[in-house]
Write an enzyme that holds these catalytic residues in place. Structure first.
Site, PDB file in Angstrom:
ATOM      1  N   HIS A  76       0.837  -1.202   0.000  1.00  0.00           N
ATOM      2  CA  HIS A  76       0.000   0.000   0.000  1.00  0.00           C
ATOM      3  C   HIS A  76       0.874   1.256   0.000  1.00  0.00           C
ATOM      4  O   HIS A  76       0.604   2.207  -0.741  1.00  0.00           O
ATOM      5  CB  HIS A  76      -0.932  -0.003   1.218  1.00  0.00           C
ATOM      6  N   GLN A  78       3.965   1.641  -1.082  1.00  0.00           N
ATOM      7  CA  GLN A  78       4.628   1.802  -2.375  1.00  0.00           C
ATOM      8  C   GLN A  78       3.645   2.296  -3.433  1.00  0.00           C
ATOM      9  O   GLN A  78       3.971   3.174  -4.236  1.00  0.00           O
ATOM     10  CB  GLN A  78       5.272   0.478  -2.813  1.00  0.00           C
ATOM     11  N   HIS A  80       0.921   4.004  -2.853  1.00  0.00           N
ATOM     12  CA  HIS A  80       0.607   5.379  -2.462  1.00  0.00           C
ATOM     13  C   HIS A  80       1.691   6.330  -2.968  1.00  0.00           C
ATOM     14  O   HIS A  80       1.389   7.391  -3.531  1.00  0.00           O
ATOM     15  CB  HIS A  80       0.507   5.422  -0.932  1.00  0.00           C
TER      16      HIS A  80
END
Length: 108
Positions: A76, A78, A80
């Protein structure tokens, strides 16, 4: 020293901040506030640079023999971060576009 989870949350935090500043830059440019838009893009860049530093530290840790920990939270983080980088790049284009449109309408 930060824990792995703290580092992951810092990635999410800086990525989110960078994305928010980039979106604010688009809004400022849309209003014709180009100096503010550029300032916000610089802030977005600083946030994303901080996130990149954290990401680099994790990569160096793995490269020096550390076992990578790939959790859903890391995936998540990465995602994001990469999304935030894309938004920042597009925001820079939008700022330029709004500025060009403003010049065209004032020259006409």
């Amino acid at each position: 020293m930060q824990t792995y989870e703290q580092t992951v949350f810092q990635l999410i935090l800086h990525g989110g901040n960078g994305r928010s500043y980039a979106m604010e830059a688009i809004t400022a440019a849309k209003k014709g506030e180009f100096a503010e838009a550029r300032r916000l893009l610089e802030q977005a860049g600083a946030e994303l640079q901080a996130a990149h530093g954290l990401q680099t530290a994790l990569l160096q840790q793995e490269a020096s023999g550390g076992q990578p920990v790939v959790t859903l939270l890391m995936v998540h983080a990465q995602d994001h971060l990469m999304t935030a980088i894309t938004v920042k790049d597009l925001a820079a284009e939008f700022v330029e576009l709004y500025e060009a449109l403003k010049r065209q309408t004032t020259e006409s």
